[in-house]
Design an enzyme around this catalytic site. Structure first.
Site, short mmCIF file in Angstrom:
data_model
loop_
_atom_site.label_atom_id
_atom_site.label_comp_id
_atom_site.label_asym_id
_atom_site.label_seq_id
_atom_site.Cartn_x
_atom_site.Cartn_y
_atom_site.Cartn_z
N ILE A 107 -3.37 -2.02 7.29
CA ILE A 107 -2.38 -1.06 7.76
C ILE A 107 -3.01 0.01 8.63
CG2 ILE A 107 -2.59 0.45 5.75
CD1 ILE A 107 0.48 0.83 5.91
N GLY A 110 -3.67 -5.24 4.09
CA GLY A 110 -2.48 -5.99 4.47
C GLY A 110 -2.77 -7.37 4.98
N ASP A 167 -2.40 -9.65 2.11
CA ASP A 167 -0.96 -9.86 1.88
C ASP A 167 -0.43 -10.94 2.82
OD1 ASP A 167 -0.21 -7.63 -0.05
OD2 ASP A 167 -1.07 -6.43 1.55
N GLU A 224 -6.58 -1.62 -1.18
CA GLU A 224 -5.63 -0.53 -1.45
C GLU A 224 -6.12 0.50 -2.47
OE1 GLU A 224 -3.18 -3.65 0.54
OE2 GLU A 224 -4.89 -3.60 -0.84
N ASP A 278 1.26 -3.31 -2.44
CA ASP A 278 2.69 -3.40 -2.76
C ASP A 278 3.50 -4.31 -1.85
OD1 ASP A 278 2.55 -1.81 -0.52
OD2 ASP A 278 3.55 -0.06 -1.40
#
EC number: 5.3.3.-
Length: 327
Positions: free
Chosen positions: A117, A173, A176, A196, A204
């Site tokens: 991110i 991310g 993810d 994170e 999340d």
């Protein structure tokens, strides 16, 4: 032997009769091997896709039936900014409906796959949400997180197989993202980091939900999540996070495009149906999944793709010679 040949002839005749009763078979006369096709594809100049115009990603037609989605902010280590979270959703929604696309390769431009991110770009959305009422701020943040989650869920929901080709760092991310892909390749210099906890939050947008099912080792997932340590390429291969490791990015991309070409040569009815049922089975019991599969195939078994494939096998033709209709 004679009896077997008679049965084969009768079966072939039956197949031909059924084909004539529906529509004529058309064969692709090219019988090139996958390796030669892949070599040609790797030399081909990618063509940008007209209806995919984005700021943070680039979409090109790598070869017939194969799209290449590239994270395209190399100067920012492909950090995921505001535009990315919106554009990747739009991109894969279009790909899902693209009847000409049968496989997708996702990679990163520049020196690494992604640094995760873009905190500089996203800080105000996350750390300074609008309003001064706790409940309303909470509703805002819940909606924001849900939208970010959709960015990677849309990859999983895309019926076309998605191959992640990872080089350098795959951070935050990025984990993810690749957890939502169907197949993962990486280079020897790649590393993976659930980052994170180092910035004071729990992942999340998909890692905690998908990574345990990808790796199948909850102890290892917990270790990676609680410490934010780097998982290097060899460990990623041993754990099952990736299926193959390559010496460099070029070799990896060539292999990824070759795999995509192989997948795209198969019946799209069979391939896309398989992906949908594999994901369903991951989240349901065996009995539920078998029932879902039976319901699925009661219509899919009526496809002409089966007849074409059986005929090619009986005539000892390369399966890549079959022309399957768009889906």
């Amino acid at each position: 032997m004679a009896t077997a040949m008679t049965v084969s002839s009768k079966l072939l005749g039956l197949l031909m009769q059924q084909l004539r009763g529906t529509r004529q078979l058309y064969f692709n006369v090219s019988l090139r091997s996958l390796s030669s096709s892949a070599q040609e594809a790797s030399k081909r100049i990618p063509e940008e896709v007209s209806d995919h115009n984005y700021e943070s990603i680039q979409v090109t037609s790598a070869q017939k039936h194969v799209l290449h989605v590239q994270l395209n902010r190399p100067e920012k280590r492909n950090a995921m900014n505001r535009a990315f979270w919106r554009e990747l959703v739009e991109c894969f929604q279009k790909i899902s409906k693209d009847s000409d696309c049968r496989a997708v390769v996702v990679s990163g431009a520049g020196k690494m796959f992604t640094s995760g991110i873009d905190l500089m770009d996203m800080a105000s959305d996350i750390l300074q949400p609008p309003g001064d009422d706790v409940a309303r701020i909470a509703w805002y943040l819940r909606d924001l997180i849900s939208r970010y989650q959709k960015t990677f869920t849309v990859i999983e929901k895309c019926p076309k197989p998605v191959i992640a080709a990872i080089h350098g760092g795959c951070i935050g991310g990025g984990v993810d993202l690749i957890s939502a892909c169907d197949i993962r390749y990486c280079t020897q210099d790649a590393f993976f980091q659930v980052k994170e906890v180092d910035v004071g939050l729990a992942a999340d947008v998909g890692t905690l939900q998908r990574l345990p099912k990808v790796i199948g080792n909850r102890s290892l997932v917990n270790e990676l999540t609680f410490t934010a340590r780097k998982m290097m390429a060899d460990e990623a291969l041993d754990s099952g996070l990736v299926s193959r490791v390559f010496p460099d990015k070029d070799v990896m991309l060539n292999a990824a495009f070759a795999l995509a070409a192989d997948i795209s040569s198969k019946s799209p009815v069979a391939v896309q149906g398989s992906k949908i049922n594999l994901i369903y089975s991951r989240d349901h019991s065996v009995d539920e999944s078998l029932d879902y599969m039976a319901t699925w195939n009661m219509s899919m078994l009526q496809t002409q793709d089966i007849i074409k494939s059986v005929q090619a096998a009986m005539e000892k033709k390369d399966s890549k010679s079959i022309t399957f209709s768009k889906l």
